[in-house]
Design a protein around this motif. Structure first.
Motif, PDB file in Angstrom:
ATOM      1  N   VAL A   1       0.859  -1.188   0.000  1.00  0.00           N
ATOM      2  CA  VAL A   1       0.000   0.000   0.000  1.00  0.00           C
ATOM      3  C   VAL A   1       0.892   1.233   0.000  1.00  0.00           C
ATOM      4  O   VAL A   1       1.498   1.579   1.013  1.00  0.00           O
ATOM      5  CB  VAL A   1      -0.941   0.026   1.218  1.00  0.00           C
ATOM      6  CG1 VAL A   1      -1.820   1.276   1.186  1.00  0.00           C
ATOM      7  CG2 VAL A   1      -1.795  -1.224   1.269  1.00  0.00           C
ATOM      8  N   ALA A   2       0.988   1.892  -1.149  1.00  0.00           N
ATOM      9  CA  ALA A   2       1.818   3.091  -1.269  1.00  0.00           C
ATOM     10  C   ALA A   2       1.183   4.252  -0.519  1.00  0.00           C
ATOM     11  O   ALA A   2      -0.009   4.231  -0.192  1.00  0.00           O
ATOM     12  CB  ALA A   2       2.009   3.452  -2.740  1.00  0.00           C
ATOM     13  N   ASP A   3       1.989   5.276  -0.255  1.00  0.00           N
ATOM     14  CA  ASP A   3       1.523   6.446   0.474  1.00  0.00           C
ATOM     15  C   ASP A   3       1.882   7.700  -0.310  1.00  0.00           C
ATOM     16  O   ASP A   3       3.025   7.853  -0.759  1.00  0.00           O
ATOM     17  CB  ASP A   3       2.171   6.494   1.862  1.00  0.00           C
ATOM     18  CG  ASP A   3       1.597   7.593   2.736  1.00  0.00           C
ATOM     19  OD1 ASP A   3       0.386   7.864   2.624  1.00  0.00           O
ATOM     20  OD2 ASP A   3       2.345   8.181   3.531  1.00  0.00           O
ATOM     21  N   ILE A   4       0.929   8.576  -0.483  1.00  0.00           N
ATOM     22  CA  ILE A   4       1.201   9.850  -1.150  1.00  0.00           C
ATOM     23  C   ILE A   4       1.704  10.819  -0.088  1.00  0.00           C
ATOM     24  O   ILE A   4       0.946  11.330   0.742  1.00  0.00           O
ATOM     25  CB  ILE A   4      -0.048  10.393  -1.853  1.00  0.00           C
ATOM     26  CG1 ILE A   4      -0.474   9.423  -2.959  1.00  0.00           C
ATOM     27  CG2 ILE A   4       0.223  11.785  -2.436  1.00  0.00           C
ATOM     28  CD1 ILE A   4      -1.738   9.822  -3.687  1.00  0.00           C
ATOM     29  N   LYS A   5       2.994  11.064  -0.102  1.00  0.00           N
ATOM     30  CA  LYS A   5       3.626  11.887   0.919  1.00  0.00           C
ATOM     31  C   LYS A   5       3.393  13.373   0.676  1.00  0.00           C
ATOM     32  O   LYS A   5       3.477  14.178   1.598  1.00  0.00           O
ATOM     33  CB  LYS A   5       5.130  11.608   0.950  1.00  0.00           C
ATOM     34  CG  LYS A   5       5.497  10.228   1.508  1.00  0.00           C
ATOM     35  CD  LYS A   5       5.182  10.135   2.999  1.00  0.00           C
ATOM     36  CE  LYS A   5       5.797   8.922   3.678  1.00  0.00           C
ATOM     37  NZ  LYS A   5       5.067   7.678   3.478  1.00  0.00           N
TER      38      LYS A   5
END
Length: 341
Positions: free
Chosen positions: A194-198
């Motif tokens: 699960v990627a995260d938009i920083k």
């Protein structure tokens, strides 16, 4: 409870302590784990004793092989070779770990974590400064975690220890002593893949990993002053890779830059860039740009020529968005690896 200020190193130490207290099958073993040279294992030997905190000596292949045996017997070993560079002698055992469940038809679990530092920018020499992530990605059956923040470091480490598959957990030395708020009274486990938009943005998507996320955030802040909106996507795990979040971001911005400290040739950046090209080619307004280590060892004195630099990242972004070059001052500060908190 109110979030507490912690370094990544402190958070990981406390997280390991929690998991060892929660499950008596969790064992910590590796190099310099009793004396805790860098602070990762401070207090663990005193609390859990010699049967659960084991000094292995400088025998990387043996410690990984021993971890496989322990995992097959129902334990959950955490194996710490100190630095990812040192794992080169262990790739035979790591390959076996990746294949093990397949060789037994999925009838056995292999819960083990290879937990180690990676990365340069500290002047520690060629043998202590590598980011060999893509080498792990070439081993089927091993998951790969690369945290970029303190909160992610905690949540992903919990998931790694509890996973029933072999996991490589590579965290960057430059981030070890960075401090930030984290809530320690919550479990906080973060699922893999699960990627995260920083950072949200509209002009260009930057996919960044590990310490590169910090560099890109600094660059993005400088470019925002010039009217360039950068979206930063942090995969958090490279195996499994959340390519869908990356693709959705690229479809929105129509431009992509991939920044990773692994080598450009056959590296993480090349893999992610190719998947973007395959899945989002019709949405791109220009070629996918890659930033990574150049084809030379990151020896002391030449790191700034080999490893990604803030201006290089800024140039890649501005080349896609506008014609004029934006000079950024988002430098890399000095830090000592063995400094105590």
């Amino acid at each position: 409870m109110k979030p507490q200020e912690r370094s990544m190193l402190q958070v990981m130490n406390e997280t390991i302590r929690e998991e060892m207290a929660r499950d008596d099958k969790v064992i910590y073993m590796g190099e310099c784990v009793v004396g805790s040279a860098m602070g990762m294992t401070t207090g663990l030997y005193q609390q859990f004793g010699p049967n659960r905190v084991i000094e292995t000596g400088l025998v990387e292949n043996t410690m990984v092989a021993a971890g496989i045996g322990l995992a097959q017997q129902g334990y959950r070993p955490i194996i710490d070779p100190m630095m990812a560079d040192f794992l080169t002698p262990a790739y035979a055992a790591m390959t076996l770990a990746g294949k093990n469940r397949f060789m037994h038809g999925g009838k056995i679990d292999l819960p083990m974590v290879i937990l180690t530092t990676m990365g340069g920018y500290l002047g520690l020499g060629a043998e202590h400064s590598g980011c060999p992530e893509s080498q792990v990605m070439h081993i089927p059956g091993i998951k790969l975690v690369v945290p970029s923040s303190i909160v992610d470091a905690r949540g992903l480490l919990k998931t790694a220890i509890r996973d029933n598959n072999p996991v490589c957990y590579y965290f960057h030395k430059r981030l070890m002593r960075e401090k930030g708020p984290v809530t320690m009274d919550e479990d906080g486990a973060i699922p893999f893949g699960v990627a995260d938009i920083k950072r949200a943005g509209t002009d260009v998507t930057v996919v960044a990993t590990g310490y590169m996320v910090s560099l890109c955030q600094n660059v993005a802040a400088k470019l925002a002053e010039k009217g360039i909106s950068v979206e930063i996507v942090d995969p958090r795990t490279l195996v499994p890779l959340d390519i869908e979040t990356i693709i959705q971001s690229v479809k929105k911005t129509s431009r992509a830059v991939v920044v990773d400290e692994d080598y450009i040739t056959c590296g993480v950046g090349g893999e992610i860039a190719m998947q973007i090209m395959e899945r989002a080619f019709d949405y791109l307004d220009g070629p996918v740009k890659r930033i990574g280590a150049k084809g030379w060892v990151p020896a002391t004195g030449v790191e700034k020529y080999v490893l990604p630099q803030p201006q290089e990242i800024a140039d890649a972004i501005t080349s896609l968005v506008r014609a004029d070059r934006v000079v950024v001052d988002a430098g890399i500060g000095k830090m000592s690896l063995y400094k105590t908190d």
